[in-house]
Design an enzyme around this catalytic site. Structure first.
Site, short mmCIF file in Angstrom:
data_model
loop_
_atom_site.label_atom_id
_atom_site.label_comp_id
_atom_site.label_asym_id
_atom_site.label_seq_id
_atom_site.Cartn_x
_atom_site.Cartn_y
_atom_site.Cartn_z
N GLU A 40 90.80 71.03 -30.12
CA GLU A 40 91.99 71.83 -29.85
C GLU A 40 91.57 72.95 -28.90
O GLU A 40 90.91 73.91 -29.30
CB GLU A 40 92.56 72.43 -31.14
CG GLU A 40 93.75 73.35 -30.91
CD GLU A 40 94.10 74.20 -32.12
OE1 GLU A 40 94.53 75.35 -31.92
OE2 GLU A 40 93.93 73.73 -33.26
N ARG A 44 93.44 80.52 -24.39
CA ARG A 44 92.94 81.89 -24.47
C ARG A 44 92.06 82.25 -23.28
O ARG A 44 91.53 83.35 -23.21
CB ARG A 44 92.18 82.12 -25.78
CG ARG A 44 93.04 81.91 -27.02
CD ARG A 44 92.27 82.18 -28.29
NE ARG A 44 93.02 81.78 -29.47
CZ ARG A 44 92.58 81.88 -30.72
NH1 ARG A 44 91.38 82.38 -30.95
NH2 ARG A 44 93.32 81.47 -31.74
N LYS A 127 101.19 73.93 -39.16
CA LYS A 127 99.99 74.75 -39.21
C LYS A 127 100.26 75.94 -40.13
O LYS A 127 101.32 76.55 -40.04
CB LYS A 127 99.64 75.23 -37.80
CG LYS A 127 98.49 76.23 -37.72
CD LYS A 127 98.27 76.62 -36.27
CE LYS A 127 97.17 77.65 -36.13
NZ LYS A 127 96.89 77.97 -34.72
#
Length: 218
Positions: A40, A44, A127
């Site tokens: 994943e 960022r 999630k």
């Protein structure tokens, strides 16, 4: 397409923050060598889209996009070859765009109201984030009692020590973690250590597979 379809047997998802495209192929090789061919890649860093593309181009990894908060990022992830999208929160626009593109999507939730909103969008796997900060497994157990049809992928503060207790609960589809792809390991190019930690992570839910990997490398 659902997240469980995409992840298949892989019940731990390495959460990657990588700002150096030149290291992407070495990272991919380490994940595969460790028996955990999943990444994943979080939005960022400016290199996130390119890193996703490089990993997806290998053809031997399940690649997803993390920290997705806009539909533009969904489109970028799709173009890069990602097959699943993970968001820190629940955005109806992000979920619907993923559904239009047949991308599996895991929106972040931490309350019953957000779970209901996810169900309204046709999802049954979410999630749970940030997991440890919001009560960890105890909170998931409480939510799972009210929503037995929902499965959770807790992420945030989970370690190799805490992951097994999560994975043992029926409501947990997988967990996300970064201990096997810690930024200091990636920055130093310690690919053998990344592979070893991935093998250890696999052993948390598939001990026989981990033993086979360790035997092959000895």
């Amino acid at each position: 397409m659902t997240a469980t379809d995409v992840l298949g047997p892989h019940r731990i998802v390495p959460v990657v923050v990588l700002d150096d495209l030149a290291r992407a192929d070495d990272l991919g090789a380490a994940l595969v060598a460790g028996g955990l061919p999943v990444a994943e890649v979080t939005f960022r860093t400016p290199a996130a889209g390119a890193v996703m593309g490089a990993l997806a181009a290998r053809g031997d990894l399940v690649v997803g996009a993390g920290t997705v908060i806009t539909t533009e990022q969904v489109d970028l992830a799709h173009r890069a070859g990602a097959t699943f999208v993970v968001s820190p929160g629940l955005s109806a626009a992000v979920v619907r765009r993923c559904q239009e593109l047949d991308l599996a999507v895991l929106p972040g939730v931490c309350t019953a109201s957000e779970i209901i909103a996810a169900l309204d969008l046709g999802l049954d796997t979410v999630k749970f984030f940030p997991a440890e900060a919001y009560g960890g497994l105890a909170t998931i157990k409480a939510l799972a009692a009210a929503f037995p049809q929902v499965r959770f992928v807790p992420t945030g503060g989970i370690t190799a020590d805490s992951a097994p207790s999560y994975l043992a609960h029926r409501a947990i589809a997988a967990v996300g973690g970064s201990w096997m792809v810690a930024p200091d390991l990636l920055a130093a190019g310690r690919w053998d250590e990344v592979a070893a930690r991935c093998a250890g992570a696999v052993g948390l839910y598939a001990p026989s597979a981990s033993a086979e990997l360790q035997g092959a490398s000895s």
